[in-house]
Scaffold this active site. Sequence first.
Site, mmCIF file in Angstrom:
data_model
loop_
_atom_site.group_PDB
_atom_site.id
_atom_site.type_symbol
_atom_site.label_atom_id
_atom_site.label_comp_id
_atom_site.label_asym_id
_atom_site.label_seq_id
_atom_site.Cartn_x
_atom_site.Cartn_y
_atom_site.Cartn_z
ATOM 1 N N ASP A 90 0.848 12.733 0.768
ATOM 2 C CA ASP A 90 -0.535 12.311 1.017
ATOM 3 C C ASP A 90 -1.166 12.944 2.252
ATOM 4 O O ASP A 90 -2.244 12.527 2.690
ATOM 5 C CB ASP A 90 -0.601 10.782 1.122
ATOM 6 N N ASP B 227 -2.435 11.623 -8.462
ATOM 7 C CA ASP B 227 -3.167 11.560 -7.186
ATOM 8 C C ASP B 227 -2.929 12.815 -6.334
ATOM 9 O O ASP B 227 -3.760 13.204 -5.520
ATOM 10 C CB ASP B 227 -2.734 10.346 -6.357
HETATM 11 N N1 GLY Z 1 -2.946 7.291 -4.138
HETATM 12 C C1 GLY Z 1 -2.706 5.931 -4.408
HETATM 13 C C2 GLY Z 1 -3.848 5.267 -5.060
HETATM 14 O O1 GLY Z 1 -4.762 5.900 -5.561
HETATM 15 O O2 GLY Z 1 -3.819 4.050 -5.089
#
Ligand code: GLY
Length: 398
Positions: free
Chosen positions: A114, A172
Amino acid sequence: MRKNFLPILCLLSLFALASCSSGSDPKVAAVKRAVDVARLQLEQAAAEFDSLPGFPRSLMPKFKVVEPKDWTSGFFPGSLWEGYRLTGDKKLLSEAEKFTARLEGIQYYKGTHDLGFMVFCSFGQQQQALHDKHSAEVIVEASKSLISRCDPQIGLIRSWDFGEWNYPVIIDNMMNLEMLFWASKYTGDPVYRDVAVRHADITMKNHFRPDASSYHVVSYNADGTVESRGTFQGYSDSSAWARGQAWGLYGYTMCYRETGDAKYLKHAERIADFIMHHPNTPADRIPYWDYNAPDIPDAPRDASAAAVVSSALFELSTMVPEARGKAYFDYAEMLLVNLSSDAYLAPKGSNGGFILMHSVGHLPADSEIDTPLNYADYYYLEAIGRYLALRGLDPQRI
Ligand code: GLY
């Protein structure tokens, strides 16, 4: 995250008619009111957190404040940058710098995929606003940390280090590639871009179903074959988790912008079709948290997914022929106007300083259901900026 649509200036003429009459346009008035609310909410939240460590994330089950290593840590600084860009408010500028500086150390963190969210929404915004060398160096270092998570045999960046999967990659993760494209442009070193392109290509092959919806989690064996396909945050392995579809749409739109490769554009358009024409979408088009939630029409909505889709569709609207572009623009505008209504926009001084209400974080874990989320606010503000730019309107003069 990119704001600059000027290369497609000619396409602005598509929307020129709407721009001419913006003075009395209720859609622009709705957005103007939203910017006023956002400014006050951001100032309130920044003042509250000035002397407290951490970043506001959500309100459910209680006020959730997170440390730099949380995947959402970059969104509050990012919203302050967006707020500054929309208002020119110098208080927001100094808060944006202050909260961005709190993330300094995260550039060396190799424990998550992330980093793109964390660093590019904060230092990326700062670099774009101030053109400073320090932010650029942080982004490049974070990009080195991010690509260290790519196993060359598998060819994808590993998302998580927890759970029972061998090598989990989530949809994601497409969002984190934007930082890598930027790092290659800045350094002239293709290594970051190469990792991003390979990741996007393999994800396109393995994450998507024939109807262009995506699995949330695809895990890989050491030889690069697929171990499993399923979900973590969605309703079921075969369902379409709303935010996951939004991440995919935004991710492939961004990949087309960065590469000019038509296969990404085609893919983004297929995802857009899935989202825009899904029969389980309510009248205001703010999606339920999962397109296959069993309790539709009583299922909670996810404003965060709508905000991401709105922002992505504004960009996609500039990449395609006129009629299609108008359809994307109109849909994105409708989402934006609906998010800016009393049904989703917080009354000033409420909502813990967050801007939007009614998002869903992780329903299967009974976490963050029908709550504000800092990333809903971030992509909502980005969508507002993109909308006004496409209409040729100066946000500080609407
Ligand atoms: N990246 C985690 C979410 O979208 O909740």
